[in-house]
Design a protein around this motif. Structure first.
Motif, short mmCIF file in Angstrom:
data_model
loop_
_atom_site.label_atom_id
_atom_site.label_comp_id
_atom_site.label_asym_id
_atom_site.label_seq_id
_atom_site.Cartn_x
_atom_site.Cartn_y
_atom_site.Cartn_z
N GLY A 112 0.98 -1.20 0.00
CA GLY A 112 0.13 0.14 -0.10
C GLY A 112 0.81 1.26 -0.07
O GLY A 112 0.55 2.38 -0.80
N ILE A 113 1.86 1.33 0.96
CA ILE A 113 2.65 2.32 0.99
C ILE A 113 3.71 2.65 -0.40
O ILE A 113 3.75 3.67 -0.85
N LEU A 140 1.30 3.88 -3.07
CA LEU A 140 1.01 5.29 -2.75
C LEU A 140 2.06 6.39 -3.07
O LEU A 140 1.99 7.25 -3.76
N HIS A 175 -2.53 7.95 5.44
CA HIS A 175 -2.24 6.60 5.17
C HIS A 175 -1.93 5.73 6.23
O HIS A 175 -2.39 4.63 6.57
N ASN A 198 -3.51 2.72 7.90
CA ASN A 198 -3.20 1.48 7.52
C ASN A 198 -1.54 1.17 7.80
O ASN A 198 -0.77 2.03 8.11
#
Length: 274
Positions: free
Chosen positions: A115-116, A119, A157, A161
């Motif tokens: 996810g990171i 992003l 974020h 998360n």
């Protein structure tokens, strides 16, 4: 004189084990203490030993300016026992001296989450999120670069998360694991001439003499090796040595030679985050 009938793979594993001298006494798994997301295993004869943690939380630092107008922050994995102020009371209550060991890198890994990475996929390769080493009790951290206009997005974020995955396995033993009397076996091998004592309480000898004489001892006096199958105890005993077959030496550090060895019934501590 012959070795116990070991499988080839078992013997190779024993002889290929890394030759690392043990400077601390063995862990005393019988005195394992679990409390409030902490697991303490003292060294034999001491109240000093490692404290491992079962729960972690990610904490972001303030951001700072860096090259090219970018900003940078770190996200660190803190044990919740520290963020919730449980650690100091635990240490004081039980009179513990913490050996301050991390479960990484030898027994696991930290990685940035997908996810990171997604992003911040537009960041240059040198500035993509990267794992940084831990500093006890922080198990590891993540270095994150971003443009100033994206800071609110990045922090949102992080707040919502996990940005780090932690996978670690600490190879512990059950508290009821049998104990092997290493000093008694050493004394028998000193009497047999296979071992000599060294300054400070260690022992050393010719590696092949130690292998053969200890094997013979396990056959002739299996009760010394504790387990129903003396080969299991014999293997645990041989693992207490630093073996150098090229130099034909077997050495056992004082911290090992003067304490029992655990014949481990595995009870690994599995640590996950993210």
């Amino acid at each position: 004189m012959r070795l116990l009938p070991l499988s080839v793979s078992a013997l190779l594993c024993l002889l290929a084990a890394p030759a690392v001298a043990q400077t601390e006494p063995p862990l005393d798994h019988a005195r394992t203490l679990r409390e409030s997301e902490m697991v303490f295993i003292p060294y034999m004869g001491m109240n000093r030993g490692p404290v491992f943690y079962t729960q972690y939380v990610q904490v972001a630092t303030d951001s700072t300016a860096t090259v090219g107008g970018m900003r940078r922050l770190f996200v660190n994995l803190h044990p919740t026992a520290h963020t919730q102020d449980l650690y100091n009371g635990f240490i004081t209550r039980h009179g513990i001296t913490d050996a301050r060991l991390l479960p990484l890198p030898s027994s696991g890994s930290c990685q940035p989450t997908q996810g990171i990475l997604d992003l911040l996929s537009g960041m240059p390769a040198s500035y993509k999120p990267k794992i940084v080493g831990g500093n006890y009790p922080l198990v590891c951290g993540l270095s994150i670069h971003f443009m100033p206009t994206d800071e609110a997005l990045v922090r949102a974020h992080i707040a919502a998360n996990p940005v780090i995955t932690l996978r670690a396995t600490v190879p512990l033993c059950t508290p009821t694991s049998a104990l092997l009397s290493v000093p008694a076996i050493n004394q028998a091998l000193v009497t047999a001439g296979a071992l000599q004592t060294t300054p400070g309480g260690g022992v050393s000898g010719n590696s092949w003499d130690v292998l053969f004489e200890s094997s013979k001892l396990a056959q002739n006096n299996p009760s010394l090796f504790v387990t129903q199958d003396p080969q299991v105890g014999w293997e645990a005993y041989i693992r207490s040595f630093v073996l150098d077959l090229a130099a034909q030496t077997a050495t056992m550090a004082p911290a090992t030679a003067t304490n029992p060895a655990t014949i481990c019934t595995p009870s690994p501590l599995v640590i996950h985050f993210g």
